[in-house]
Scaffold this active site. Structure first.
Site, mmCIF file in Angstrom:
data_model
loop_
_atom_site.group_PDB
_atom_site.id
_atom_site.type_symbol
_atom_site.label_atom_id
_atom_site.label_comp_id
_atom_site.label_asym_id
_atom_site.label_seq_id
_atom_site.Cartn_x
_atom_site.Cartn_y
_atom_site.Cartn_z
ATOM 1 N N HIS A 1 19.934 12.685 90.487
ATOM 2 C CA HIS A 1 19.593 11.566 89.582
ATOM 3 C C HIS A 1 19.243 12.076 88.186
ATOM 4 C CE1 HIS A 1 19.189 9.141 93.313
ATOM 5 N NE2 HIS A 1 18.648 10.256 93.773
ATOM 6 N N SER B 1 28.576 18.338 61.559
ATOM 7 C CA SER B 1 28.636 16.957 61.092
ATOM 8 C C SER B 1 28.922 16.959 59.599
ATOM 9 C CB SER B 1 27.290 16.285 61.363
ATOM 10 O OG SER B 1 27.103 15.196 60.490
ATOM 11 N N LYS C 1 23.556 19.763 62.400
ATOM 12 C CA LYS C 1 24.223 19.463 63.665
ATOM 13 C C LYS C 1 25.155 20.566 64.150
ATOM 14 C CE LYS C 1 24.615 15.534 65.242
ATOM 15 N NZ LYS C 1 24.139 15.122 66.557
#
Ligand code: ARG
Length: 466
Positions: A157, A278, A284
């Protein structure tokens, strides 16, 4: 432009229909296979008495020449404006050898021809995919061997569950890819059957030795039924199914690494060579390569779905709908090959943040199951042990501590069966070592599994190619 079928027609085709109908813009990729099949067919009809040996030799030589000429100038093939690759080859042949070229199509149909071409093409592509899967498997083993001692958190999960060795994670994907390889080998077996000699649908009317023809082209056998041979594309569908399953595995692997590379997890870092930045945000570093691998599944499954729908409900035998088999097959297998090709160096250059991995593997109460197991060993029934361990997790959360940081006295107040030796059972090493079953993540088991996987891979690389 003359067509292969003009005799029956008085009027010329509408240019828009021509464009709609023509397949040369994409089936030119079958040129080599079409020539290969034509060379074999010339041999087969010569053996059946349709051509003299000299005519056969002249046709075969001309076919070889036109192939090298086309390969030297692929743009000229496209610019020819022919209807499809078969028309292209025949018209070039006639241009080279004159009326003799018009004899080649005796007893053959484009229906058995195109089915043969596509099988010849696909068996090569399947061989390529198989070897790329093997390279990706080798890269996974390389990473596993480099990181044999690196623990990572294991998730269910996407919540911390129990610690694992990173090598164990690598081996999980190794197994998935191993089954993908088997599926490609399997698909190869059903692809490598020769339709030539099936004619348009009923079988050729000439005494062709189909077994010899099939063998000469490297096929395992001739197809058993002419209708099936010209109308079926399940060999291609099967290759797409195997491709889609493989792509699904790659997308899961990519997703795992994307998550592990996020700032919040920080378990791995992608090499600059496989990341992009980016245009706006200077900080980024994005896992674009992995995102593309994850995303390609859509187009690959789309190819499978498209061809499946094309085949569904199609009456026997050949229908032009079948021309729609090629582009999805070309596209999906090409993009899967690309994914596999990128994955191997991406794994080779993956930076594993070992300290961060170790800390994360020991966090999240991933040793709570072991605490319950410890209590079981001291005679507490598992359900009660589970409950006590759960209450101790709550106590630890209240203190912002790990389970092993709780004082013994506090532990005892929840469950009197706990003794000092509990602490040695809660260490990361102890938790890993206890998963000591075949297929488990205990370091000794993983080391053995790695050796086994290596041996399997080298056996496959030696003997298992299609
Ligand atoms: N371009 C066609 C295809 O890809 C070749 C077969 C044409 N056969 C026919 N009967 N029109 O399927």
């Amino acid at each position: 432009m003359t067509t292969l079928w003009g005799g029956r027609f008085e009027g010329a085709a509408d240019p828009l229909f021509r464009r709609f109908n023509d397949s040369l813009p994409f089936d030119h990729r079958l040129l080599r296979q079409d020539v290969e099949g034509s060379i074999a067919w010339a041999g087969a009809i010569a053996a059946a008495g349709v051509l003299t040996p000299d005519e056969r030799d002249r046709l075969q030589a001309a076919l070889r020449e036109l192939l090298s000429e086309a390969e030297a100038n692929p743009a000229a093939v496209l610019a020819s404006g022919e209807e499809d690759v078969h028309s292209y080859v025949e018209s070039r042949l006639v241009a080279r050898v004159g009326p003799l070229g018009k004899k080649l199509h005796t007893g053959r149909s484009r229906n058995d021809q195109v089915a043969t071409d596509l099988r010849l093409w696909l068996r090569e592509r399947l061989g390529e995919l198989l070897s790329l899967v093997r390279s990706a498997q080798a890269a996974l083993l390389g990473l596993a061997e480099r990181e044999q001692a690196t623990p990572i958190p294991g998730y269910t999960h996407l919540q911390p569950a129990q610690p694992l060795l990173l090598a164990h994670w690598c081996l999980a994907y190794f197994e998935m890819l191993d089954r993908d390889a088997e599926r490609f080998i399997d698909a190869f077996g059903r692809t490598n059957i020769c339709p030539l000699g099936s004619g348009a649908l009923a079988g050729t009317a000439y005494p062709i030795d189909r077994a010899k023809l099939a063998e000469g082209l490297g096929f395992d056998a001739p197809t058993a039924n002419s209708l099936d041979a010209v109308a079926s594309r399940d060999f291609a569908l099967e290759a797409l199914a195997a491709s889609a399953i493989c792509a699904a595995h790659l997308s899961r692997l990519a997703e795992d690494l994307i998550v592990y590379a996020s700032a919040e997890f920080g378990l791995v870092t992608m090499a600059d060579a496989f990341s992009s930045g980016s245009s706006l945000m200077p900080q980024k570093k994005n896992p674009d390569a992995l995102e593309l691998i994850r995303g390609k599944f859509g187009r690959i499954l789309g190819a499978f779905t498209g061809l499946a729908v094309t085949l569904k409900g199609l009456p026997l035998a050949y229908n032009k709908d079948l021309q729609e088999d090629k582009e999805p097959l070309f596209d999906a297998t090409e993009h899967l090959a690309l994914c596999l090709r990128v994955l191997a160096p991406l794994l080779d250059t993956l930076i594993v943040n070992r300290d961060r991995c170790r800390v994360a593997a020991g966090a999240g109460f991933a040793n709570a199951t072991d605490l319950a197991d410890y209590l079981v060993a001291r005679g507490v029934p598992f359900r009660d042990a589970h409950d006590a361990a759960g209450r101790l997790v709550r106590a630890a959360i209240a203190r912002s501590a790990r389970l092993e940081d709780l004082p013994l006295a506090e532990m005892k107040s929840v469950c009197p069966a706990i003794e000092q030796d509990v602490f040695s059972r809660l260490t990361l090493e102890a938790v890993l070592a206890r998963r000591d079953v075949p297929g488990g993540t205990a370091p000794a088991r993983v080391a053995q599994a790695l050796r086994d996987a290596r041996a399997r891979l080298s056996r496959a690389e030696e003997g298992g190619s299609t």
